[in-house]
Motif scaffolding. Sequence first.
Motif, mmCIF file in Angstrom:
data_model
loop_
_atom_site.group_PDB
_atom_site.id
_atom_site.type_symbol
_atom_site.label_atom_id
_atom_site.label_comp_id
_atom_site.label_asym_id
_atom_site.label_seq_id
_atom_site.Cartn_x
_atom_site.Cartn_y
_atom_site.Cartn_z
ATOM 1 N N ASP A 24 -6.392 13.240 0.541
ATOM 2 C CA ASP A 24 -4.975 13.589 0.372
ATOM 3 C C ASP A 24 -4.478 13.207 -1.021
ATOM 4 O O ASP A 24 -3.713 13.965 -1.642
ATOM 5 C CB ASP A 24 -4.101 12.885 1.415
ATOM 6 C CG ASP A 24 -4.331 13.398 2.831
ATOM 7 O OD1 ASP A 24 -4.959 14.468 3.002
ATOM 8 O OD2 ASP A 24 -3.893 12.691 3.775
ATOM 9 N N LEU A 25 -4.913 12.041 -1.517
ATOM 10 C CA LEU A 25 -4.494 11.603 -2.856
ATOM 11 C C LEU A 25 -5.040 12.540 -3.924
ATOM 12 O O LEU A 25 -4.330 12.889 -4.875
ATOM 13 C CB LEU A 25 -4.938 10.169 -3.129
ATOM 14 C CG LEU A 25 -4.336 9.077 -2.248
ATOM 15 C CD1 LEU A 25 -4.833 7.705 -2.695
ATOM 16 C CD2 LEU A 25 -2.826 9.126 -2.245
ATOM 17 N N ILE A 26 -6.296 12.937 -3.780
ATOM 18 C CA ILE A 26 -6.912 13.878 -4.738
ATOM 19 C C ILE A 26 -6.114 15.175 -4.772
ATOM 20 O O ILE A 26 -5.790 15.705 -5.843
ATOM 21 C CB ILE A 26 -8.392 14.151 -4.370
ATOM 22 C CG1 ILE A 26 -9.240 12.893 -4.513
ATOM 23 C CG2 ILE A 26 -8.966 15.316 -5.177
ATOM 24 C CD1 ILE A 26 -9.355 12.373 -5.918
ATOM 25 N N ASP A 27 -5.788 15.696 -3.574
ATOM 26 C CA ASP A 27 -5.020 16.948 -3.498
ATOM 27 C C ASP A 27 -3.631 16.783 -4.109
ATOM 28 O O ASP A 27 -3.195 17.621 -4.901
ATOM 29 C CB ASP A 27 -4.895 17.411 -2.046
ATOM 30 C CG ASP A 27 -6.218 17.877 -1.459
ATOM 31 O OD1 ASP A 27 -7.156 18.176 -2.235
ATOM 32 O OD2 ASP A 27 -6.318 17.926 -0.205
ATOM 33 N N ALA A 28 -2.938 15.708 -3.743
ATOM 34 C CA ALA A 28 -1.580 15.494 -4.249
ATOM 35 C C ALA A 28 -1.565 15.268 -5.760
ATOM 36 O O ALA A 28 -0.646 15.711 -6.447
ATOM 37 C CB ALA A 28 -0.932 14.300 -3.537
ATOM 38 N N ALA A 29 -2.587 14.591 -6.270
ATOM 39 C CA ALA A 29 -2.660 14.305 -7.705
ATOM 40 C C ALA A 29 -3.115 15.518 -8.503
ATOM 41 O O ALA A 29 -2.971 15.549 -9.729
ATOM 42 C CB ALA A 29 -3.607 13.135 -7.960
ATOM 43 N N ASP A 32 -9.614 16.702 -10.197
ATOM 44 C CA ASP A 32 -10.904 17.181 -9.707
ATOM 45 C C ASP A 32 -11.437 16.275 -8.601
ATOM 46 O O ASP A 32 -11.929 16.741 -7.584
ATOM 47 C CB ASP A 32 -11.889 17.268 -10.876
ATOM 48 C CG ASP A 32 -13.259 17.770 -10.467
ATOM 49 O OD1 ASP A 32 -13.359 18.491 -9.457
ATOM 50 O OD2 ASP A 32 -14.234 17.437 -11.144
ATOM 51 N N GLY A 33 -11.371 14.959 -8.819
ATOM 52 C CA GLY A 33 -11.793 14.017 -7.803
ATOM 53 C C GLY A 33 -13.266 13.690 -7.798
ATOM 54 O O GLY A 33 -13.721 12.894 -6.995
ATOM 55 N N TYR A 41 -12.995 9.812 -18.137
ATOM 56 C CA TYR A 41 -12.003 10.730 -17.593
ATOM 57 C C TYR A 41 -10.634 10.415 -18.174
ATOM 58 O O TYR A 41 -10.372 9.289 -18.602
ATOM 59 C CB TYR A 41 -11.986 10.621 -16.060
ATOM 60 C CG TYR A 41 -13.360 10.896 -15.496
ATOM 61 C CD1 TYR A 41 -13.798 12.195 -15.292
ATOM 62 C CD2 TYR A 41 -14.244 9.848 -15.235
ATOM 63 C CE1 TYR A 41 -15.082 12.447 -14.823
ATOM 64 C CE2 TYR A 41 -15.518 10.094 -14.765
ATOM 65 C CZ TYR A 41 -15.935 11.394 -14.565
ATOM 66 O OH TYR A 41 -17.209 11.646 -14.113
ATOM 67 N N PRO A 42 -9.751 11.398 -18.167
ATOM 68 C CA PRO A 42 -8.416 11.178 -18.745
ATOM 69 C C PRO A 42 -7.645 10.084 -18.008
ATOM 70 O O PRO A 42 -7.671 10.021 -16.774
ATOM 71 C CB PRO A 42 -7.721 12.532 -18.576
ATOM 72 C CG PRO A 42 -8.791 13.519 -18.271
ATOM 73 C CD PRO A 42 -9.928 12.754 -17.657
ATOM 74 N N ASP A 43 -6.956 9.265 -18.766
ATOM 75 C CA ASP A 43 -6.098 8.241 -18.180
ATOM 76 C C ASP A 43 -5.068 8.884 -17.249
ATOM 77 O O ASP A 43 -4.646 8.278 -16.263
ATOM 78 C CB ASP A 43 -5.359 7.459 -19.266
ATOM 79 C CG ASP A 43 -6.284 6.587 -20.103
ATOM 80 O OD1 ASP A 43 -7.483 6.478 -19.789
ATOM 81 O OD2 ASP A 43 -5.783 6.001 -21.085
ATOM 82 N N GLU A 44 -4.696 10.114 -17.552
ATOM 83 C CA GLU A 44 -3.704 10.820 -16.746
ATOM 84 C C GLU A 44 -4.176 11.028 -15.306
ATOM 85 O O GLU A 44 -3.357 11.121 -14.388
ATOM 86 C CB GLU A 44 -3.348 12.174 -17.395
ATOM 87 C CG GLU A 44 -2.613 12.060 -18.707
ATOM 88 C CD GLU A 44 -3.534 11.729 -19.905
ATOM 89 O OE1 GLU A 44 -3.003 11.264 -20.938
ATOM 90 O OE2 GLU A 44 -4.771 11.921 -19.794
ATOM 91 N N ASP A 45 -5.497 11.100 -15.094
ATOM 92 C CA ASP A 45 -6.005 11.211 -13.723
ATOM 93 C C ASP A 45 -5.646 9.961 -12.923
ATOM 94 O O ASP A 45 -5.236 10.047 -11.766
ATOM 95 C CB ASP A 45 -7.531 11.398 -13.705
ATOM 96 C CG ASP A 45 -7.971 12.820 -13.974
ATOM 97 O OD1 ASP A 45 -7.165 13.615 -14.509
ATOM 98 O OD2 ASP A 45 -9.142 13.140 -13.667
ATOM 99 N N LEU A 49 -3.204 9.749 -9.662
ATOM 100 C CA LEU A 49 -3.661 9.168 -8.396
ATOM 101 C C LEU A 49 -2.764 8.013 -7.950
ATOM 102 O O LEU A 49 -2.442 7.886 -6.764
ATOM 103 C CB LEU A 49 -5.113 8.702 -8.520
ATOM 104 C CG LEU A 49 -6.144 9.828 -8.541
ATOM 105 C CD1 LEU A 49 -7.494 9.308 -9.035
ATOM 106 C CD2 LEU A 49 -6.280 10.449 -7.158
ATOM 107 N N VAL A 50 -2.355 7.183 -8.895
ATOM 108 C CA VAL A 50 -1.458 6.077 -8.560
ATOM 109 C C VAL A 50 -0.109 6.621 -8.090
ATOM 110 O O VAL A 50 0.459 6.142 -7.102
ATOM 111 C CB VAL A 50 -1.294 5.101 -9.751
ATOM 112 C CG1 VAL A 50 -0.154 4.124 -9.520
ATOM 113 C CG2 VAL A 50 -2.600 4.361 -10.001
#
Length: 182
Positions: A24-29, A32-33, A41-45, A49-50
């Motif tokens: 769910d977090l991967i989808d909401a964020a 790619d996951g 990976y980008p800090d933005e990921d 997620l947070v």
Amino acid sequence: MKGIIFNLLQDVVSQHHGEDVWDDLIDAAQVDGVYTSAGSYPDEDMTALVNAAEAKLGLSSAEVLRWFGKEAMPHLARLFPGFFDEHVSARTFVLGVNDIIHFEVRKIYVGAECPHFHIREGANGSLSLDYRSTRRLCALGQGFLEGAGAHYGEDLDVQHPQCIDRGDDRCIFHVHWPRFAA
């Protein structure tokens, strides 16, 4: 940001809330996951997620990061026992974070951008840590400190009197060992 941090977040979320919540977090964020431990990976990921965890778990982003840091410590100890086994206490562990642990992390994960802690020892055995990182993940750092205490069976009093997220020019942690946990 190195993939190992994302792997740890996945482990902690899945352990405490289930794999469905991680999905769910991967989808909401909308990330790619798929994170490999040595990948970058980008800090933005992580921010995404947070933020997703904040909404899903009903916590502030600082609470999510602090919880994650504390709960990630057993996973780190399992993955990297050499970082922990040579220390007899959270205090010696923390004192070695810049010169020993982050040094070794940079050897394992080439290009890792570790935060830096300017550490001062107090007369009563306490430590004062000046946290420096472009990522501004001081709450994660506080969680790691608390997790180190739990790992060594110590009751730490971690205070965070100055924080860049509260308008201060830097983050400061004060760590006291008032007593050992039973």
